[in-house]
Design an enzyme around this catalytic site. Structure first.
Site, mmCIF file in Angstrom:
data_model
loop_
_atom_site.group_PDB
_atom_site.id
_atom_site.type_symbol
_atom_site.label_atom_id
_atom_site.label_comp_id
_atom_site.label_asym_id
_atom_site.label_seq_id
_atom_site.Cartn_x
_atom_site.Cartn_y
_atom_site.Cartn_z
ATOM 1 N N PHE A 15 -5.377 3.707 2.452
ATOM 2 C CA PHE A 15 -5.586 2.320 1.998
ATOM 3 C C PHE A 15 -6.258 2.244 0.632
ATOM 4 O O PHE A 15 -6.715 3.219 0.109
ATOM 5 C CB PHE A 15 -6.397 1.538 3.019
ATOM 6 C CG PHE A 15 -5.767 1.540 4.389
ATOM 7 C CD1 PHE A 15 -4.390 1.587 4.534
ATOM 8 C CD2 PHE A 15 -6.546 1.524 5.524
ATOM 9 C CE1 PHE A 15 -3.809 1.606 5.780
ATOM 10 C CE2 PHE A 15 -5.975 1.536 6.778
ATOM 11 C CZ PHE A 15 -4.609 1.581 6.912
ATOM 12 N N TRP B 63 -4.494 -5.765 1.415
ATOM 13 C CA TRP B 63 -5.349 -4.712 0.849
ATOM 14 C C TRP B 63 -5.159 -3.398 1.611
ATOM 15 O O TRP B 63 -5.237 -2.317 1.036
ATOM 16 C CB TRP B 63 -6.816 -5.149 0.913
ATOM 17 C CG TRP B 63 -7.784 -4.085 0.490
ATOM 18 C CD1 TRP B 63 -8.187 -3.811 -0.786
ATOM 19 C CD2 TRP B 63 -8.477 -3.154 1.321
ATOM 20 N NE1 TRP B 63 -9.087 -2.766 -0.791
ATOM 21 C CE2 TRP B 63 -9.282 -2.344 0.495
ATOM 22 C CE3 TRP B 63 -8.504 -2.922 2.704
ATOM 23 C CZ2 TRP B 63 -10.093 -1.329 0.986
ATOM 24 C CZ3 TRP B 63 -9.311 -1.907 3.201
ATOM 25 C CH2 TRP B 63 -10.094 -1.130 2.345
ATOM 26 N N HIS B 64 -4.881 -3.507 2.917
ATOM 27 C CA HIS B 64 -4.743 -2.294 3.721
ATOM 28 C C HIS B 64 -3.491 -1.502 3.381
ATOM 29 O O HIS B 64 -3.463 -0.295 3.597
ATOM 30 C CB HIS B 64 -4.730 -2.628 5.210
ATOM 31 C CG HIS B 64 -6.098 -2.888 5.752
ATOM 32 N ND1 HIS B 64 -6.690 -4.122 5.699
ATOM 33 C CD2 HIS B 64 -7.003 -2.062 6.343
ATOM 34 C CE1 HIS B 64 -7.891 -4.044 6.236
ATOM 35 N NE2 HIS B 64 -8.113 -2.821 6.621
ATOM 36 N N GLY B 65 -2.476 -2.160 2.899
ATOM 37 C CA GLY B 65 -1.277 -1.402 2.572
ATOM 38 C C GLY B 65 -0.198 -2.286 2.000
ATOM 39 O O GLY B 65 -0.169 -3.490 2.247
#
Lengths: 457, 349
Positions: free
Chosen positions: A457, A322-324
């Site tokens: 993000f 989800w962060h990247g």
């Protein structure tokens, strides 16, 4: 429009407060539409081309919610959630999956240059939280303005905190400036805003100067000396905390000015004595989302140890993704999933660790995995890891002063929320905050413009 | 731990007015402190821009050219100016004085382009008590941009050279400006002796020779590279008549504003031979069209204009010993260019 910019602090914020204050007083029925309009303007100021996406996202999800309530067709909700995730996937992960596909011989390669709409990771989760609870019969149907405001409320639209509908919807119904504690809320909101700005500009941004060149050199394949590697790891550990928690303080402070209390996101995470403890204190609203909508949905701890460990691992790996859109983020999440699983086994075995030892181990693990999080490739992370044990040269020189100050504030200091809520209404303290705000404004005036880490993000 | 989400309809709390006063004090206090700080900085005039009614004592510490030129450009000792970036930095005001009798000030700023240089020229011209006698402008490749905004590669303090005092005052809201206040105060109080070199000359050749150029190996490698080895050759310019050089128009406007007996000298700085686009390449056509457009525009605006083109294939540009890297030459080249500049000056004066 960054919270830490003159255009926001000197133009948008005063204008928004005046407009909101005026309608709250003279036309309370217009308050929410005005707040929604301000939020859409704020969002569009970044890039007006994404406003239709945000509005479309609100309208479509609201229409699906209404159709579900009217028809009772429960299939609509999973379809809508899938559609939301698909939109997120197209904008954020298309190239990532395409690049992975190239590993399979014979598959065509396709690359799309596509800009990431700000906040999409956050507002997608907002839709999911609401739709899931709507299907369970927990959430009611709201009108489009209220639902739109839940998604687009400007203090949180870009980078959270991730708010549950149940935490905010009833607050929209209030007359915020008629509350007995209205003045106190505004004063504390202002203090939080100043604290957040100070954390970012006086600690987070200066640390980035220590951190970025070293990670850049690592990405270019250069050897990283001992002192530099530690400087990069420690520096980033505190940079990301002051950047993100500073942003959150600003968001919470701004929301208070508009009469809304947003949920806490940080609770002195670098005081954690275990990794489980850390995830209860770091980006709390994300942890909560992952727990309630992913981990528990996968079975959580109710279906035996094997399922629990698998659910933990899968949840944290997805949380990493989800962060990247990068395998380093996936690896970061997977590492946390594995370590959390190890913690579960440790506790099941009835083992215990003295608190100081737990703190040291937790901090070491968190810092080492931050390297993976920050590095642009596995090779770059490896250069830093090699440097940490002296394989990249023995030069121990390190810029430690700012790191030490940041560490003391992060570990010993209270959270900004706790701090500003302990303050009595004394004029001298208000003047102290005024001076701090002016110092911050001078810092913001420099030409270097620092975005927030979590905006990617 | 208040600001609770629960709404209470209790009577107004006794400390309500105290909190209101607190919030007002915070906002009004910040506004007052900010206004006072900016007013104080404006009066102290940390960069010696001459905008303060007090403290008009000249001179600042040895600042970088981008900010130091505000003070330098006001110095009445000079009647001629050199504008450009590091590629004209080695041209010596002292040697030009010996050859022309004029007092040149070096106001080149490393890494700058036409937009920055035009702002500095305006600043210099706007602060002359006597008419300017000569203006030397280094028109390197950055003057050939097709973008009418003349974009900058690096940050530049345009606010410091702004015509409007309001833009300048707004620009003072910067940490780096705040840091410049103590040295300026110690200078005003006569406590520090460090001064900016008035004529702006910086002999990087001597400095690199003495200290050693850290990047020497990389520069040598860069100089050996032949970026145009495989470039396509044409008999005629493939984009003839379609090119636009918006900086030329700006130069024309500037030239037209110069006093009639001033001399405008345009210098095209040299490139090391391997970096020079060979005859017939599209890049060579483009640069030639650019030089022609700039020179024509300047001549149209001002009759006493001379062009000196060193971006050519000549013995000096073929000798690697006379260059640090592809674009930075050493003293022998600078001296040869100065001789050409003096000749051109005598020719058009």
């Amino acid at each position: 429009m960054l919270f830490n910019s003159f255009i926001f602090l000197f133009a948008f914020l005063p204008a928004a407060l005046l407009a909101h204050g005026a309608v709250e007083r003279f036309r309370p029925a217009w308050r929410l539409p005005v707040l929604l309009g301000l939020s859409l303007f704020f969002y569009g100021y970044w890039d007006w081309r994404f406003v239709p996406l945000l509005i479309g996202s609100i309208v479509v999800n609201w229409l699906v919610a209404r159709a579900f309530v009217r028809s009772g067709l429960s299939i609509l909700i999973p379809l809508a959630i899938t559609a939301n995730l698909l939109v997120l996937a197209v904008f954020k992960y298309f190239n990532f999956f395409m690049d992975l596909a190239t590993l399979v011989p014979g598959l065509p390669t396709l690359h799309m240059e596509i800009a990431l709409p700000l906040g999409i990771s956050f507002f997608t989760f907002h839709h999911i939280m609401y739709l899931t609870d709507l299907k369970k019969g927990k959430a009611p149907l709201y009108d489009p303005v209220r639902y739109g405001l839940y998604i687009a409320f400007f203090p949180q639209v870009l980078a959270g905190p991730l708010v549950r509908w149940s935490e905010i919807m009833h607050q929209f119904e209030e007359r915020p400036y008629r509350r007995p504690d209205a003045d106190e809320r505004i004063a504390r909101g202002l203090m939080l805003l100043v604290c957040g700005l100070a954390k970012k500009t006086l600690l987070g941004d200066p640390l980035s100067e220590y951190v970025n060149p070293i990670f850049q050199a690592a990405a270019a394949g250069k050897a990283i000396a001992l002192g530099e590697a530690w400087q990069a790891m420690l520096g980033f550990t505190f940079q990301i905390y002051f950047d993100f928690s500073g942003y959150t303080d600003m968001a919470l402070g701004l929301a208070l000015l508009f009469g809304i209390v947003l949920p806490q996101n940080f609770d002195v995470p670098y005081r954690s004595v275990s990794l489980q403890d850390f995830w209860r204190r770091w980006h709390m609203t994300l942890s909560r989302f992952l727990r309630d909508y992913l981990y528990i949905a996968m079975g959580g701890n109710r279906k035996g140890l094997a399922i629990q460990l698998a659910a933990l691992f899968a949840t944290m790996t997805l949380g990493g993704l989800w962060h990247g859109a990068g395998l380093t983020f996936v690896a970061w999440g997977a590492a946390h999933g594995l370590a959390l699983g190890a913690g579960v086994l440790w506790r099941r075995a009835g083992l215990a660790l003295p608190r100081p030892a737990g703190w040291v181990l937790t901090m070491l693990f968190v810092m080492l995995t931050w390297v993976l999080f920050r590095a642009t490739s596995f090779d770059a992370a490896l250069r830093i890891y090699e440097g940490l044990i002296g394989l990249g040269g023995a030069d121990p020189s390190i810029k430690w002063r700012t790191i030490l100050v940041a560490a003391l504030v992060a570990v010993l200091g209270p959270t900004a929320w706790t701090f500003v809520h302990r303050i009595p209404p004394r004029r001298a303290i208000a003047i102290g905050f005024a001076v701090l705000l002016v110092v911050v404004l001078f810092k913001l005036g420099d030409d270097a413009n620092y975005e927030f880490i979590y905006f990617q993000f | 731990m208040n600001s609770s989400i629960s709404s209470s309809d209790a009577a107004a709390r006794p400390d309500g007015p105290l909190w209101r006063r607190f919030a007002v004090t915070l906002v009004a206090g910040a506004a007052a402190v900010l206004a006072l700080a900016l007013a104080a900085i404006f009066l102290i005039d940390p960069y010696d821009t001459g905008r303060s009614p007090f403290f008009s004592q000249a001179g600042v510490r040895a600042l970088a050219p981008a900010t130091g030129n505000a003070s330098r450009g006001r110095d009445p000792a000079f009647d001629a100016m050199i504008a450009g970036n590091s590629r004209i930095q080695l041209i010596s005001p002292e040697r030009l004085k010996a050859a022309t009798g004029l007092d040149f000030v070096q106001m080149s700023v490393p890494g700058s382009g036409p937009r920055e240089q035009l702002a500095l020229i305006d600043w210099f011209l706007g602060h002359r008590r006597a008419p300017v006698k000569a203006l030397l402008v280094s028109i390197d490749e950055s003057w050939c941009t097709a973008d009418p905004a003349l974009p900058s590669e690096r940050p530049f303090p345009f606010w410091l050279y702004a015509a409007s005092r309001l833009d300048y005052a707004r620009g003072l809201l910067r940490w780096e400006v705040l840091e410049e206040v103590p040295p300026r105060l110690s200078h005003l109080l006569g406590m520090s002796a460090e001064r900016l070199r008035p004529d702006g000359y910086w002999d990087y050749d001597a400095e690199y020779t003495q200290k050693g150029d850290k990047a020497a190996a990389a520069h040598r490698q860069e100089m050996r590279a032949r970026p145009y080895a495989n470039a396509q050759r044409y008999d005629r310019d493939p984009a003839e008549g379609t090119r636009s050089f918006p900086a030329a128009e700006r130069l024309g406007t500037l030239a037209a504003a110069l006093p009639g007996d001033a001399v405008l000298i345009l210098v095209v700085p040299p490139l090391y031979i391997n970096a020079l686009p060979p005859e017939g390449t599209e890049q060579a056509f483009r640069l030639r069209a650019c030089t022609a457009a700039l020179a024509e525009s300047a001549r149209k605006g001002h009759a006493r204009t001379a062009l000196i083109d060193w971006r050519t294939d000549r013995p000096e540009t073929r000798d690697p010993a006379r260059f640090f890297d592809r674009v930075h030459y050493r003293q022998p080249v600078a001296r040869a260019m100065e001789a050409d500049i003096a000749d051109a000056f005598r020719r058009v004066r």
